[in-house]
Design a protein around this motif. Structure first.
Motif, PDB file in Angstrom:
ATOM      1  N   SER A  59       0.822  -1.209   0.000  1.00 51.13           N
ATOM      2  CA  SER A  59       0.000   0.000   0.000  1.00 51.13           C
ATOM      3  C   SER A  59       0.859   1.263   0.000  1.00 51.13           C
ATOM      4  O   SER A  59       0.555   2.233  -0.710  1.00 51.13           O
ATOM      5  N   ALA A  60       1.928   1.262   0.784  1.00 53.37           N
ATOM      6  CA  ALA A  60       2.823   2.421   0.816  1.00 53.37           C
ATOM      7  C   ALA A  60       3.522   2.604  -0.536  1.00 53.37           C
ATOM      8  O   ALA A  60       3.661   3.735  -1.021  1.00 53.37           O
ATOM      9  N   ASP A  61       3.940   1.511  -1.147  1.00 52.88           N
ATOM     10  CA  ASP A  61       4.575   1.574  -2.463  1.00 52.88           C
ATOM     11  C   ASP A  61       3.582   2.108  -3.487  1.00 52.88           C
ATOM     12  O   ASP A  61       3.909   2.978  -4.302  1.00 52.88           O
ATOM     13  N   ALA A  62       2.352   1.624  -3.444  1.00 49.71           N
ATOM     14  CA  ALA A  62       1.332   2.095  -4.387  1.00 49.71           C
ATOM     15  C   ALA A  62       1.058   3.580  -4.199  1.00 49.71           C
ATOM     16  O   ALA A  62       0.958   4.334  -5.177  1.00 49.71           O
ATOM     17  N   ALA A  63       0.952   4.024  -2.962  1.00 55.42           N
ATOM     18  CA  ALA A  63       0.675   5.437  -2.690  1.00 55.42           C
ATOM     19  C   ALA A  63       1.828   6.327  -3.144  1.00 55.42           C
ATOM     20  O   ALA A  63       1.610   7.344  -3.832  1.00 55.42           O
ATOM     21  N   ALA A  64       3.050   5.958  -2.782  1.00 60.73           N
ATOM     22  CA  ALA A  64       4.212   6.762  -3.162  1.00 60.73           C
ATOM     23  C   ALA A  64       4.384   6.786  -4.682  1.00 60.73           C
ATOM     24  O   ALA A  64       4.616   7.845  -5.275  1.00 60.73           O
ATOM     25  N   SER A  65       4.243   5.632  -5.301  1.00 62.12           N
ATOM     26  CA  SER A  65       4.392   5.560  -6.766  1.00 62.12           C
ATOM     27  C   SER A  65       3.283   6.324  -7.460  1.00 62.12           C
ATOM     28  O   SER A  65       3.523   7.011  -8.460  1.00 62.12           O
ATOM     29  N   GLY A  66       2.071   6.219  -6.941  1.00 61.77           N
ATOM     30  CA  GLY A  66       0.950   6.941  -7.530  1.00 61.77           C
ATOM     31  C   GLY A  66       1.122   8.450  -7.432  1.00 61.77           C
ATOM     32  O   GLY A  66       0.866   9.173  -8.393  1.00 61.77           O
ATOM     33  N   LEU A  67       1.562   8.928  -6.270  1.00 64.49           N
ATOM     34  CA  LEU A  67       1.770  10.372  -6.102  1.00 64.49           C
ATOM     35  C   LEU A  67       2.889  10.892  -7.008  1.00 64.49           C
ATOM     36  O   LEU A  67       2.742  11.930  -7.652  1.00 64.49           O
ATOM     37  N   MET A  68       4.002  10.165  -7.056  1.00 63.69           N
ATOM     38  CA  MET A  68       5.098  10.584  -7.935  1.00 63.69           C
ATOM     39  C   MET A  68       4.678  10.494  -9.396  1.00 63.69           C
ATOM     40  O   MET A  68       4.998  11.377 -10.198  1.00 63.69           O
ATOM     41  N   GLY A  69       3.971   9.429  -9.733  1.00 65.96           N
ATOM     42  CA  GLY A  69       3.502   9.267 -11.101  1.00 65.96           C
ATOM     43  C   GLY A  69       2.573  10.389 -11.510  1.00 65.96           C
ATOM     44  O   GLY A  69       2.688  10.938 -12.620  1.00 65.96           O
ATOM     45  N   LEU A  70       1.672  10.757 -10.631  1.00 65.30           N
ATOM     46  CA  LEU A  70       0.742  11.842 -10.920  1.00 65.30           C
ATOM     47  C   LEU A  70       1.489  13.161 -11.109  1.00 65.30           C
ATOM     48  O   LEU A  70       1.224  13.910 -12.060  1.00 65.30           O
ATOM     49  N   ALA A  71       2.437  13.435 -10.234  1.00 68.45           N
ATOM     50  CA  ALA A  71       3.222  14.670 -10.356  1.00 68.45           C
ATOM     51  C   ALA A  71       4.020  14.696 -11.660  1.00 68.45           C
ATOM     52  O   ALA A  71       4.004  15.694 -12.385  1.00 68.45           O
ATOM     53  N   PHE A  72       4.717  13.603 -11.943  1.00 64.83           N
ATOM     54  CA  PHE A  72       5.536  13.553 -13.156  1.00 64.83           C
ATOM     55  C   PHE A  72       4.696  13.628 -14.422  1.00 64.83           C
ATOM     56  O   PHE A  72       5.085  14.262 -15.397  1.00 64.83           O
TER      57      PHE A  72
END
Length: 132
Positions: free
Chosen positions: A15-28
């Motif tokens: 869940s933490a990996d999904a959240a961090a990756s999702g936030l970075m992905g959205l920003a990028f």
């Protein structure tokens, strides 16, 4: 296919990996030009990484909701995260990008974060092996 039972630790790591990756992905994906201007990283690279991270986050979130996770998938996540960490370090070292200080910091944070997630997955694998 060998399956690992979902544990609270593994679910938290996924869940933490999904959240961090999702936030970075959205920003990028949403602001590659702005981030590129701040970091001197190519906007095309940031956009591509962002789109990949959004898809990756969706898969990881799906895995976090399952009652069991394929052991091979968890090992794939370990290897993939380690490759991502090496790539973050290799891009400027090999001259593929020429980031400024903020860009180097962003790449360093990415490298450390994905290496931590790889280690969390290894810990989860070891815990399941010890419990068996």
């Amino acid at each position: 296919m060998s399956m690992l039972p979902q544990t609270p630790f593994l679910r938290l790591a996924l869940s933490a990996d999904a959240a961090a990756s999702g936030l970075m992905g959205l920003a990028f994906a949403a602001a590659p030009a702005a981030i590129g201007a701040l970091t001197a990283l190519p906007p095309g690279l940031l956009r591509a990484a962002g789109l990949f991270l959004l898809a990756y986050a969706a898969v990881i979130a799906w895995l976090a909701m399952r009652s069991a996770v394929p052991r091979a998938m968890l090992w794939l996540l370990v290897v993939g995260n380690l490759v991502w960490a090496v790539e973050c370090a290799a891009l400027p070292l090999l001259g593929f990008v020429a980031p400024n200080g903020w860009g180097i910091a962003l790449l360093a944070v990415q490298a450390v974060a994905v290496a931590v997630f790889a280690e969390l997955y290894v810990i989860a694998l070891r815990r399941v092996a010890r419990a068996a």
